[in-house]
Design an enzyme around this catalytic site. Structure first.
Site, mmCIF file in Angstrom:
data_model
loop_
_atom_site.group_PDB
_atom_site.id
_atom_site.type_symbol
_atom_site.label_atom_id
_atom_site.label_comp_id
_atom_site.label_asym_id
_atom_site.label_seq_id
_atom_site.Cartn_x
_atom_site.Cartn_y
_atom_site.Cartn_z
ATOM 1 N N ARG A 193 0.830 -1.217 0.000
ATOM 2 C CA ARG A 193 0.000 0.000 0.000
ATOM 3 C C ARG A 193 0.859 1.258 0.000
ATOM 4 O O ARG A 193 0.533 2.245 -0.641
ATOM 5 C CB ARG A 193 -0.892 0.023 1.245
ATOM 6 C CG ARG A 193 -2.062 -0.903 1.173
ATOM 7 C CD ARG A 193 -2.922 -0.762 2.417
ATOM 8 N NE ARG A 193 -4.045 -1.661 2.362
ATOM 9 C CZ ARG A 193 -5.139 -1.442 1.630
ATOM 10 N NH1 ARG A 193 -5.232 -0.323 0.911
ATOM 11 N NH2 ARG A 193 -6.123 -2.317 1.587
ATOM 12 N N ARG A 207 -10.142 2.152 -2.870
ATOM 13 C CA ARG A 207 -8.938 1.799 -2.110
ATOM 14 C C ARG A 207 -8.936 2.571 -0.792
ATOM 15 O O ARG A 207 -9.348 3.732 -0.754
ATOM 16 C CB ARG A 207 -7.681 2.175 -2.896
ATOM 17 C CG ARG A 207 -7.527 1.473 -4.214
ATOM 18 C CD ARG A 207 -7.163 0.031 -4.080
ATOM 19 N NE ARG A 207 -5.889 -0.165 -3.368
ATOM 20 C CZ ARG A 207 -5.421 -1.358 -2.997
ATOM 21 N NH1 ARG A 207 -6.115 -2.431 -3.262
ATOM 22 N NH2 ARG A 207 -4.275 -1.472 -2.371
ATOM 23 N N LEU A 249 -6.973 4.647 1.745
ATOM 24 C CA LEU A 249 -5.759 5.465 1.590
ATOM 25 C C LEU A 249 -5.050 5.619 2.939
ATOM 26 O O LEU A 249 -5.685 5.684 3.989
ATOM 27 C CB LEU A 249 -6.151 6.824 1.022
ATOM 28 C CG LEU A 249 -6.703 6.730 -0.420
ATOM 29 C CD1 LEU A 249 -7.481 7.977 -0.780
ATOM 30 C CD2 LEU A 249 -5.563 6.481 -1.393
ATOM 31 N N HIS A 291 -20.014 8.630 0.022
ATOM 32 C CA HIS A 291 -20.271 7.299 0.583
ATOM 33 C C HIS A 291 -21.776 7.035 0.542
ATOM 34 O O HIS A 291 -22.567 7.899 0.957
ATOM 35 C CB HIS A 291 -19.746 7.238 2.022
ATOM 36 C CG HIS A 291 -19.891 5.893 2.653
ATOM 37 N ND1 HIS A 291 -19.087 4.821 2.327
ATOM 38 C CD2 HIS A 291 -20.765 5.446 3.575
ATOM 39 C CE1 HIS A 291 -19.470 3.778 3.045
ATOM 40 N NE2 HIS A 291 -20.484 4.124 3.801
ATOM 41 N N LEU A 315 -11.592 5.578 8.111
ATOM 42 C CA LEU A 315 -12.344 5.165 6.929
ATOM 43 C C LEU A 315 -13.782 5.695 6.988
ATOM 44 O O LEU A 315 -14.498 5.485 7.987
ATOM 45 C CB LEU A 315 -12.390 3.631 6.840
ATOM 46 C CG LEU A 315 -13.232 3.082 5.686
ATOM 47 C CD1 LEU A 315 -12.585 3.402 4.339
ATOM 48 C CD2 LEU A 315 -13.438 1.584 5.842
ATOM 49 N N ASP A 316 -14.177 6.456 5.962
ATOM 50 C CA ASP A 316 -15.547 7.022 5.888
ATOM 51 C C ASP A 316 -15.871 7.834 7.141
ATOM 52 O O ASP A 316 -17.040 7.956 7.524
ATOM 53 C CB ASP A 316 -16.565 5.885 5.721
ATOM 54 C CG ASP A 316 -16.312 5.128 4.432
ATOM 55 O OD1 ASP A 316 -16.521 3.897 4.424
ATOM 56 O OD2 ASP A 316 -15.860 5.755 3.450
HETATM 57 C C1 GRF Z 1 -21.356 4.660 -5.566
HETATM 58 O O1 GRF Z 1 -22.388 4.122 -4.778
HETATM 59 C C2 GRF Z 1 -20.440 5.444 -4.655
HETATM 60 O O2 GRF Z 1 -21.127 6.013 -3.559
HETATM 61 C C3 GRF Z 1 -19.503 4.410 -4.175
HETATM 62 O O3 GRF Z 1 -19.214 3.676 -5.363
HETATM 63 C C4 GRF Z 1 -20.440 3.548 -6.101
HETATM 64 C C5 GRF Z 1 -20.176 3.625 -7.582
HETATM 65 O O4 GRF Z 1 -19.782 4.926 -7.890
HETATM 66 N N1 GRF Z 1 -18.320 4.988 -3.579
HETATM 67 P P1 GRF Z 1 -19.492 5.366 -9.435
HETATM 68 O O5 GRF Z 1 -20.703 4.988 -10.254
HETATM 69 O O6 GRF Z 1 -18.262 4.612 -9.894
HETATM 70 O O7 GRF Z 1 -19.291 6.850 -9.349
#
Ligand code: GRF
Length: 215
Positions: A67, A93, A95, A111, A146-147
């Protein structure tokens, strides 16, 4: 009008990227996408960027021993474009703390849950299993947790009895495509900052759940 330089990171279809591409193509939107970078060479979002004439790059995490090396290579690729804001859009990923610290108050993520509910994966399935009647999406500044960073904008959708994870995800995704450009606009206009771990709008701390985007 001066436009805030964005670099958008993706891993997949890039529907949030497309929403940002569309927003940036309007006359009055104060930002432009300098580059789209994916950790996966097969990400559909790369095609969306190429279609919009936006420079693309791939930093494939499978090409690095760990990583740390991946994050460092990704950071150097991003910095080639001198972004004022780095936007994680379906970027899958985790980070490192060093990476997050490097971008500090100019790193955003979206998210698919009403954070702090359901950080991590499978958020729609978890909301259904919990019997929630409301669900949604949150744009937040990225912290080392995370989030976990402070919320900027949140949008709520109803959960229907007949919902599956797929139908719920589709309803949430439509809201994602509305709130992400809104959050980026506020930042690009200089109205939104991250200060001492809190999201500020026009100098005032936002509520813990961020701005509730009109349904
Ligand atoms: C979405 O639900 C987003 O919230 C999550 O990944 C999903 C796909 O996102 N992080 P996208 O269509 O690649 O923008």
């Amino acid at each position: 009008m001066r436009r805030c330089r964005l670099v958008v990171l993706i891993s997949g279809s890039g529907s949030n990227l497309q929403a940002l591409i569309d927003a940036c193509s309007t006359e009055d939107f104060p930002a432009s996408i300098a580059a789209v970078i994916s950790n996966r060479p097969d990400a559909g979002g790369l095609e969306r960027a190429r279609g919009a004439g936006i420079p693309t790059a791939v930093v494939d995490h499978k090409s690095f021993p760990d990583r740390f090396d991946f994050d460092r290579a990704l950071l150097h690729e991003i910095d080639r474009y001198e972004p004022e804001l780095v936007v994680l859009a379906g970027f899958m990923r985790i980070l490192s703390a060093d990476f997050v610290r490097h971008y500090a108050a100019r790193l955003m993520n979206i998210h698919p849950s009403l954070l702090p509910l359901y950080p991590g994966l499978h958020t729609h399935q978890r909301a259904l299993e919990a019997g929630d009647t409301a669900h949604g999406a949150t744009v937040h500044f990225v912290s080392e947790e995370l989030d976990g960073g402070p919320a900027i904008v949140q949008s709520r959708v109803p959960v229907h009895a007949a919902d599956t994870a797929e139908t719920l995800a589709a309803r949430v995704l439509l809201q994602e495509h509305r709130i992400y450009p809104h959050a980026v606009r506020l930042f690009a206009e200089g109205r939104l900052q991250l200060h001492n771990g809190r999201a500020l709008l026009d100098g005032d701390a936002l509520p813990a759940a961020g701005l509730l985007f009109p349904g």
